[in-house]
Enzyme design. Structure first.
Site, PDB file in Angstrom:
ATOM      1  CG  HIS A 122      53.653  -2.298 -85.877  1.00  0.00           C
ATOM      2  ND1 HIS A 122      54.227  -2.643 -84.694  1.00  0.00           N
ATOM      3  CD2 HIS A 122      52.314  -2.235 -85.640  1.00  0.00           C
ATOM      4  CE1 HIS A 122      53.292  -2.784 -83.762  1.00  0.00           C
ATOM      5  NE2 HIS A 122      52.122  -2.551 -84.313  1.00  0.00           N
ATOM      6  CG  ASP A 123      54.622   0.552 -92.946  1.00  0.00           C
ATOM      7  OD1 ASP A 123      53.930   0.462 -93.980  1.00  0.00           O
ATOM      8  OD2 ASP A 123      55.734   1.112 -92.929  1.00  0.00           O
ATOM      9  CG  ASN A 125      58.621  -4.847 -88.081  1.00  0.00           C
ATOM     10  OD1 ASN A 125      57.668  -4.449 -87.420  1.00  0.00           O
ATOM     11  ND2 ASN A 125      59.869  -4.701 -87.673  1.00  0.00           N
ATOM     12  CG  ASP A 152      50.521  -0.145 -91.877  1.00  0.00           C
ATOM     13  OD1 ASP A 152      50.873  -1.326 -91.796  1.00  0.00           O
ATOM     14  OD2 ASP A 152      50.521   0.637 -90.901  1.00  0.00           O
TER      15      ASP A 152
HETATM   16  C1  LIG Z   1      52.346   1.399 -87.926  1.00  0.00           C
HETATM   17  C2  LIG Z   1      50.937   0.857 -87.876  1.00  0.00           C
HETATM   18  C3  LIG Z   1      50.348   0.894 -86.529  1.00  0.00           C
HETATM   19  C4  LIG Z   1      49.936   2.282 -86.144  1.00  0.00           C
HETATM   20  C5  LIG Z   1      48.896   2.177 -85.088  1.00  0.00           C
HETATM   21  C6  LIG Z   1      48.782   3.440 -84.271  1.00  0.00           C
HETATM   22  C7  LIG Z   1      47.931   4.415 -85.050  1.00  0.00           C
HETATM   23  C8  LIG Z   1      48.241   3.076 -82.894  1.00  0.00           C
HETATM   24  C9  LIG Z   1      49.149   2.019 -82.181  1.00  0.00           C
HETATM   25  C10 LIG Z   1      49.045   2.325 -80.685  1.00  0.00           C
HETATM   26  C11 LIG Z   1      47.901   3.334 -80.598  1.00  0.00           C
HETATM   27  C12 LIG Z   1      47.839   4.204 -79.355  1.00  0.00           C
HETATM   28  C13 LIG Z   1      47.747   3.342 -78.083  1.00  0.00           C
HETATM   29  O1  LIG Z   1      46.762   2.307 -78.197  1.00  0.00           O
HETATM   30  C14 LIG Z   1      47.435   4.184 -76.820  1.00  0.00           C
HETATM   31  C15 LIG Z   1      46.257   5.161 -76.996  1.00  0.00           C
HETATM   32  C16 LIG Z   1      44.905   4.446 -76.968  1.00  0.00           C
HETATM   33  C17 LIG Z   1      43.746   5.429 -77.113  1.00  0.00           C
HETATM   34  O2  LIG Z   1      42.518   4.696 -77.125  1.00  0.00           O
HETATM   35  C18 LIG Z   1      43.912   6.221 -78.435  1.00  0.00           C
HETATM   36  C19 LIG Z   1      45.231   6.958 -78.421  1.00  0.00           C
HETATM   37  C20 LIG Z   1      46.429   6.026 -78.243  1.00  0.00           C
HETATM   38  C21 LIG Z   1      47.659   6.916 -78.046  1.00  0.00           C
HETATM   39  C22 LIG Z   1      46.600   5.144 -79.503  1.00  0.00           C
HETATM   40  C23 LIG Z   1      46.747   6.013 -80.767  1.00  0.00           C
HETATM   41  C24 LIG Z   1      46.926   5.144 -82.036  1.00  0.00           C
HETATM   42  O3  LIG Z   1      45.761   4.427 -82.320  1.00  0.00           O
HETATM   43  C25 LIG Z   1      48.112   4.190 -81.871  1.00  0.00           C
HETATM   44  C26 LIG Z   1      49.392   5.035 -81.803  1.00  0.00           C
HETATM   45  C27 LIG Z   1      50.895  -0.563 -88.386  1.00  0.00           C
HETATM   46  O4  LIG Z   1      51.827  -1.068 -88.904  1.00  0.00           O
HETATM   47  S1  LIG Z   1      49.409  -1.378 -88.317  1.00  0.00           S
HETATM   48  C28 LIG Z   1      49.728  -2.986 -88.950  1.00  0.00           C
HETATM   49  C29 LIG Z   1      49.905  -3.930 -87.843  1.00  0.00           C
HETATM   50  N1  LIG Z   1      49.975  -5.293 -88.291  1.00  0.00           N
HETATM   51  C30 LIG Z   1      48.904  -5.979 -88.668  1.00  0.00           C
HETATM   52  O5  LIG Z   1      47.796  -5.496 -88.686  1.00  0.00           O
HETATM   53  C31 LIG Z   1      49.160  -7.406 -89.109  1.00  0.00           C
HETATM   54  C32 LIG Z   1      48.134  -8.396 -88.615  1.00  0.00           C
HETATM   55  N2  LIG Z   1      47.943  -8.269 -87.207  1.00  0.00           N
HETATM   56  C33 LIG Z   1      48.844  -8.636 -86.294  1.00  0.00           C
HETATM   57  O6  LIG Z   1      49.927  -9.139 -86.580  1.00  0.00           O
HETATM   58  C34 LIG Z   1      48.454  -8.384 -84.852  1.00  0.00           C
HETATM   59  O7  LIG Z   1      47.077  -8.151 -84.793  1.00  0.00           O
HETATM   60  C35 LIG Z   1      49.204  -7.203 -84.243  1.00  0.00           C
HETATM   61  C36 LIG Z   1      49.004  -5.931 -85.012  1.00  0.00           C
HETATM   62  C37 LIG Z   1      50.702  -7.512 -84.148  1.00  0.00           C
HETATM   63  C38 LIG Z   1      48.674  -6.970 -82.823  1.00  0.00           C
HETATM   64  O8  LIG Z   1      48.894  -8.120 -82.059  1.00  0.00           O
HETATM   65  P1  LIG Z   1      48.011  -8.437 -80.792  1.00  0.00           P
HETATM   66  O9  LIG Z   1      48.731  -9.454 -79.975  1.00  0.00           O
HETATM   67  O10 LIG Z   1      47.645  -7.163 -80.098  1.00  0.00           O
HETATM   68  O11 LIG Z   1      46.639  -8.977 -81.425  1.00  0.00           O
HETATM   69  P2  LIG Z   1      46.303 -10.358 -82.157  1.00  0.00           P
HETATM   70  O12 LIG Z   1      47.354 -11.396 -81.922  1.00  0.00           O
HETATM   71  O13 LIG Z   1      45.967 -10.084 -83.568  1.00  0.00           O
HETATM   72  O14 LIG Z   1      45.015 -10.839 -81.393  1.00  0.00           O
HETATM   73  C39 LIG Z   1      43.893 -10.032 -81.224  1.00  0.00           C
HETATM   74  C40 LIG Z   1      43.276 -10.419 -79.905  1.00  0.00           C
HETATM   75  O15 LIG Z   1      42.157  -9.604 -79.664  1.00  0.00           O
HETATM   76  C41 LIG Z   1      41.013 -10.436 -79.476  1.00  0.00           C
HETATM   77  N3  LIG Z   1      39.857  -9.733 -80.011  1.00  0.00           N
HETATM   78  C42 LIG Z   1      39.728  -9.105 -81.197  1.00  0.00           C
HETATM   79  N4  LIG Z   1      38.508  -8.565 -81.317  1.00  0.00           N
HETATM   80  C43 LIG Z   1      37.837  -8.882 -80.191  1.00  0.00           C
HETATM   81  C44 LIG Z   1      36.521  -8.633 -79.726  1.00  0.00           C
HETATM   82  N5  LIG Z   1      35.623  -7.958 -80.436  1.00  0.00           N
HETATM   83  N6  LIG Z   1      36.164  -9.115 -78.502  1.00  0.00           N
HETATM   84  C45 LIG Z   1      37.076  -9.810 -77.734  1.00  0.00           C
HETATM   85  N7  LIG Z   1      38.323 -10.056 -78.134  1.00  0.00           N
HETATM   86  C46 LIG Z   1      38.694  -9.624 -79.336  1.00  0.00           C
HETATM   87  C47 LIG Z   1      41.331 -11.689 -80.263  1.00  0.00           C
HETATM   88  O16 LIG Z   1      40.542 -12.742 -79.857  1.00  0.00           O
HETATM   89  C48 LIG Z   1      42.797 -11.849 -79.908  1.00  0.00           C
HETATM   90  O17 LIG Z   1      42.863 -12.374 -78.611  1.00  0.00           O
HETATM   91  P3  LIG Z   1      44.029 -13.433 -78.199  1.00  0.00           P
HETATM   92  O18 LIG Z   1      45.306 -12.646 -78.154  1.00  0.00           O
HETATM   93  O19 LIG Z   1      43.597 -13.925 -76.844  1.00  0.00           O
HETATM   94  O20 LIG Z   1      44.041 -14.494 -79.240  1.00  0.00           O
END
Ligand SMILES: C[C@H](CCC[C@@H](C)[C@H]1CC[C@H]2[C@@H]3[C@H](O)C[C@@H]4C[C@H](O)CC[C@]4(C)[C@H]3C[C@H](O)[C@]12C)C(=O)SCCNC(=O)CCNC(=O)[C@H](O)C(C)(C)COP(=O)(O)OP(=O)(O)OC[C@H]1O[C@@H](n2cnc3c(N)ncnc32)[C@H](O)[C@@H]1OP(=O)(O)O
Length: 382
Positions: A122-123, A125, A152
């Site tokens: 995340h940010d 890191n 971010d």
């Molecule tokens: C500090 C910030 C982050 C702040 C975020 C906060 C605002 C939110 C974080 C948690 C949220 C809360 C939580 O979710 C609980 C509640 C939920 C509710 O709905 C809302 C309220 C919540 C309290 C909610 C509130 C807020 O939203 C939160 C507090 C950052 O630093 S952001 C920067 C992060 N880093 C990056 O973006 C770098 C690039 N990305 C990555 O490294 C990764 O994506 C990451 C971020 C590490 C996540 O890893 P993850 O293992 O989860 O995902 P990926 O490896 O990327 O794989 C994605 C998988 O999803 C599949 N997929 C994607 N789209 C689709 C689709 N349309 N259909 C099907 N599948 C899909 C994709 O195929 C991947 O699948 P696989 O894992 O099988 O390959």
């Protein structure tokens, strides 16, 4: 608007990619956010002007739908960990083969290569890895991340938007798309170029929090006022520092020299005592209209109503009454015209977007009943 006619497919992500998509949308691009199916609530707080299609990318039919959308788009913006898009059969080679004009923007923390490329983060890191976090924080305290602003948003979303605009500009000449590898570590470091390149000036020779611009200097810091609010002081140059001393009602002759570092602790104590004697409003009245470089520290809900910001229209109110910053910078002929209506519900535009992108109605119904896509038009009307 500057980006009118530009079509963007944004795969839903956490914070940086949604910001990038919002910038493009604010300046006129058509941004379609691709959400997952079976999601009740959008996590995107930066959805201004976007449309939402809910699509299951884990199904081959869903992948085919995304390919067809990308075929008719200028930009695809993906926020996943390295390798995720390739695993889905949606990697850049695949999509650029079908649409060579496509700009394929990959916004990640660590970039598409290197030993951390596949690691979660995340940010904080990315900021740490950029070198900058080591410089942020008060004297004798541990490093402190300034919200998730630097990696971010500045180094991530904004830098990626810059890359996209550059690639669009270049495409006008070459007719070709390209892949953008936007790493937040590198984006943050680049935003901080001044910190590297100004080291020879001696600006950062002292420990963290003890330099002129990192809260070490008493004339570049914040001070509490008698009503518990704060003033920001940025009186660096001697002529501006003179105005500060005058505004504070101090006698320059009885104070140590501004740049006498060994006296900074004592000088800060003096400033602290003086600022504590009046309210923020009183200090604002004293310093407004002077060159002392002293301003009130405004909370978010007061920034929009400050006279200066109000006069410029720096903040806008949407249909829900939510106040947020207006897009910057302001272009004279083709300014941004941000959408003021509510954010999209997940899957609200699935049917209409697919229809527009050439899917016939029977095919759309088949995709809907197979759960490959979801449409929430009705929910949106509630
Ligand atoms: C500090 C910030 C982050 C702040 C975020 C906060 C605002 C939110 C974080 C948690 C949220 C809360 C939580 O979710 C609980 C509640 C939920 C509710 O709905 C809302 C309220 C919540 C309290 C909610 C509130 C807020 O939203 C939160 C507090 C950052 O630093 S952001 C920067 C992060 N880093 C990056 O973006 C770098 C690039 N990305 C990555 O490294 C990764 O994506 C990451 C971020 C590490 C996540 O890893 P993850 O293992 O989860 O995902 P990926 O490896 O990327 O794989 C994605 C998988 O999803 C599949 N997929 C994607 N789209 C689709 C689709 N349309 N259909 C099907 N599948 C899909 C994709 O195929 C991947 O699948 P696989 O894992 O099988 O390959």
């Amino acid at each position: 608007m500057a980006l009118a006619g530009v079509r963007v497919i944004e795969l839903a992500g956490l914070a940086p990619a949604p910001f990038c998509g919002m910038i493009l949308s604010d300046f006129g691009a058509r941004v379609i956010r691709v959400d997952r199916t079976k999601v009740t609530m959008a996590m995107d707080a930066q959805a201004r002007g976007k449309q939402s299609v809910a699509l299951n990318l884990k199904s081959p039919q869903g992948v085919a739908v995304l390919k067809k959308l990308c075929l008719q788009s200028d930009i695809v913006l993906e926020p996943f960990r390295k390798g995720v898009m390739e695993k889905l059969g949606l990697g850049p080679e695949e999509l650029l083969k079908e649409n060579p004009r496509l700009i394929y923007a990959r916004l990640t923390g660590y970039g598409q290569s290197g030993s951390y490329a596949k690691s979660a983060g995340h940010d904080i890191n990315y900021l740490a890895m950029s070198g900058l976090l080591s410089m942020l924080g008060r004297s004798s305290e541990k490093p402190y991340a300034p919200l998730n602003l630097v990696a971010d948003f500045a180094g991530g979303g904004l830098m990626c938007a810059l890359g996209i605009v550059l690639a669009l500009l270049e495409r006008n000449e070459s007719g070709q798309g390209q892949i953008i590898d936007a790493s937040m570590v590198e984006g943050a470091a680049y935003v901080g170029s001044f910190m590297w390149k100004s080291r020879s000036l001696g600006l950062w020779n002292r420990p963290r929090g003890e330099n002129m611009l990192d809260s070490g200097a008493p004339f570049y810091d914040t001070y509490q006022t008698s009503d518990g609010k704060h003033m920001a002081v940025g009186a660096i140059e001697p002529q501006f520092y003179d105005h500060l001393i005058k505004g504070l009602g101090l006698d320059a002759a009885s104070l140590p020299a501004q740049m006498s570092i060994s006296d900074w602790t004592e000088l800060r104590r003096t400033f602290t005592q003086v600022f504590a004697q009046k309210t923020q409003a009183e200090w604002s009245r004293i310093f407004d209209g002077t060159d002392a470089c002293v301003t009130p520290v405004l909370p978010l809900d007061e920034a929009g109503s400050h006279p200066h910001n109000r006069e410029r229209g720096s903040f806008l109110k949407d249909a829900q009454g939510e106040v947020s910053p207006r897009p910057a910078p302001v272009l004279s002929r083709t300014p941004a015209r941000p959408c003021l209506s509510r954010d999209p519900v997940v899957g609200e535009h699935t049917r209409s977007v697919l229809g527009e992108y050439g899917f016939d109605p029977d095919h759309i119904e088949q995709l809907l009943s197979a759960g490959v896509v979801e449409c929430n038009e009705a929910k949106a009307r509630l």
